[in-house]
Design a protein around this motif. Structure first.
Motif, PDB file in Angstrom:
ATOM      1  N   VAL A  76       0.022   5.700  -9.617  1.00 33.11           N
ATOM      2  CA  VAL A  76      -0.658   4.414  -9.757  1.00 33.11           C
ATOM      3  C   VAL A  76       0.258   3.281  -9.301  1.00 33.11           C
ATOM      4  CG1 VAL A  76      -1.581   2.776 -11.461  1.00 33.11           C
ATOM      5  CG2 VAL A  76      -2.278   5.184 -11.523  1.00 33.11           C
ATOM      6  N   GLU A  77       1.540   3.357  -9.626  1.00 33.67           N
ATOM      7  CA  GLU A  77       2.479   2.326  -9.176  1.00 33.67           C
ATOM      8  C   GLU A  77       2.561   2.287  -7.651  1.00 33.67           C
ATOM      9  OE1 GLU A  77       3.958  -0.142 -10.901  1.00 33.67           O
ATOM     10  OE2 GLU A  77       2.740   0.618 -12.552  1.00 33.67           O
TER      11      GLU A  77
ATOM     12  N   LEU B 279       0.659  -0.171  -2.380  1.00 30.10           N
ATOM     13  CA  LEU B 279      -0.102  -0.023  -1.138  1.00 30.10           C
ATOM     14  C   LEU B 279      -1.325  -0.931  -1.101  1.00 30.10           C
ATOM     15  CD1 LEU B 279       0.089   3.869  -0.690  1.00 30.10           C
ATOM     16  CD2 LEU B 279       1.357   2.116   0.592  1.00 30.10           C
ATOM     17  N   LEU B 280      -1.896  -1.263  -2.238  1.00 34.41           N
ATOM     18  CA  LEU B 280      -3.077  -2.132  -2.288  1.00 34.41           C
ATOM     19  C   LEU B 280      -2.773  -3.550  -1.818  1.00 34.41           C
ATOM     20  CD1 LEU B 280      -4.669  -0.866  -5.595  1.00 34.41           C
ATOM     21  CD2 LEU B 280      -5.791  -0.892  -3.341  1.00 34.41           C
ATOM     22  N   ARG B 281      -1.529  -3.904  -1.810  1.00 39.87           N
ATOM     23  CA  ARG B 281      -1.152  -5.239  -1.325  1.00 39.87           C
ATOM     24  C   ARG B 281      -1.347  -5.361   0.188  1.00 39.87           C
ATOM     25  NH1 ARG B 281       1.555  -8.326  -5.071  1.00 39.87           N
ATOM     26  NH2 ARG B 281       2.118  -7.224  -6.984  1.00 39.87           N
ATOM     27  N   ASN B 282      -1.389  -4.228   0.870  1.00 36.17           N
ATOM     28  CA  ASN B 282      -1.595  -4.210   2.317  1.00 36.17           C
ATOM     29  C   ASN B 282      -3.097  -4.072   2.592  1.00 36.17           C
ATOM     30  OD1 ASN B 282      -1.773  -3.633   5.062  1.00 36.17           O
ATOM     31  ND2 ASN B 282       0.033  -2.318   5.055  1.00 36.17           N
TER      32      ASN B 282
ATOM     33  N   THR C  26      -6.989   1.427   3.876  1.00 40.85           N
ATOM     34  CA  THR C  26      -8.228   1.641   3.128  1.00 40.85           C
ATOM     35  C   THR C  26      -7.946   2.331   1.794  1.00 40.85           C
ATOM     36  OG1 THR C  26      -8.675   3.821   4.055  1.00 40.85           O
ATOM     37  CG2 THR C  26      -9.498   1.906   5.309  1.00 40.85           C
ATOM     38  N   LEU C  27      -8.912   2.234   0.900  1.00 42.84           N
ATOM     39  CA  LEU C  27      -8.748   2.866  -0.412  1.00 42.84           C
ATOM     40  C   LEU C  27      -8.635   4.380  -0.303  1.00 42.84           C
ATOM     41  CD1 LEU C  27     -11.139   0.756  -2.669  1.00 42.84           C
ATOM     42  CD2 LEU C  27      -8.651   0.671  -2.555  1.00 42.84           C
TER      43      LEU C  27
ATOM     44  N   CYS D 277      -1.257   8.765  -2.247  1.00 47.41           N
ATOM     45  CA  CYS D 277      -0.749   8.849  -3.629  1.00 47.41           C
ATOM     46  C   CYS D 277      -1.022  10.205  -4.271  1.00 47.41           C
ATOM     47  CB  CYS D 277      -1.368   7.737  -4.472  1.00 47.41           C
ATOM     48  SG  CYS D 277      -0.875   6.098  -3.913  1.00 47.41           S
ATOM     49  N   GLY D 278      -1.599  11.128  -3.514  1.00 45.20           N
ATOM     50  CA  GLY D 278      -1.804  12.473  -4.047  1.00 45.20           C
ATOM     51  C   GLY D 278      -3.134  12.705  -4.732  1.00 45.20           C
TER      52      GLY D 278
END
Length: 153
Positions: A99-100, A105-108, A112-113, A120-121
């Motif tokens: 999750v961390e 990665l969500l900042r970029n 895509t999700l 992240c596995g």
């Protein structure tokens, strides 16, 4: 064997016992008793090794026995000591690391999700969303929007 030879062997044996006892006492004084305590928490260095081991396996699974072996412990001893240190199971710790990484990665905006989920596995985007909501209390999409709003403000 004559008596002088027999007493010499006996003297050697007693000398070795004395040396062994002295060394054993010195070792016990030099090493804290918690080093041998199966209930003691993991050291900072051991936790770093666990962190690095799990972080390098975010995309796949891991075996508790293999992880314990890297620290020279049994599976049971590792599991107890890790729980005492981290207050979560090794699998929960892995999920937290995933999750961390997802948060980073969500900042970029260009990723895509589904790409984040795979990086992240997670098996798919819903798998990512389920764990993300559990630990962050919001969906990955909402988190991304919030980060964008915070950057603008």
């Amino acid at each position: 064997m004559d008596e002088s030879e027999n007493s010499s062997l006996s003297s050697d044996y007693i000398a070795w016992i004395i040396v062994a006892n002295v060394l054993a006492k010195q070792v016990n004084m030099a090493v804290p008793s918690t080093a041998y305590n199966g209930q003691a928490p993991l050291s900072e260095a051991q936790m770093k090794r666990v962190h690095d081991y799990l972080f390098n396996r975010l995309s796949g699974g891991f075996q508790i026995a293999e992880l314990a072996a890297t620290l020279g412990m049994s599976r049971t001893s590792f599991f107890k000591r890790f729980g005492r240190t981290a207050r979560v199971t090794p699998n929960q710790y892995l999920q937290i690391l995933r999750v961390e990484k997802a948060k980073m990665l969500l900042r970029n905006e260009d990723i895509t999700l589904i790409e984040i989920a795979f990086a992240c596995g997670y098996a798919d985007q819903s798998h990512l969303a389920r764990f993300f909501k559990r630990y962050v209390r919001m969906s990955p999409g909402r988190y991304r929007s919030k980060m964008r709003e915070d950057d603008i403000a």
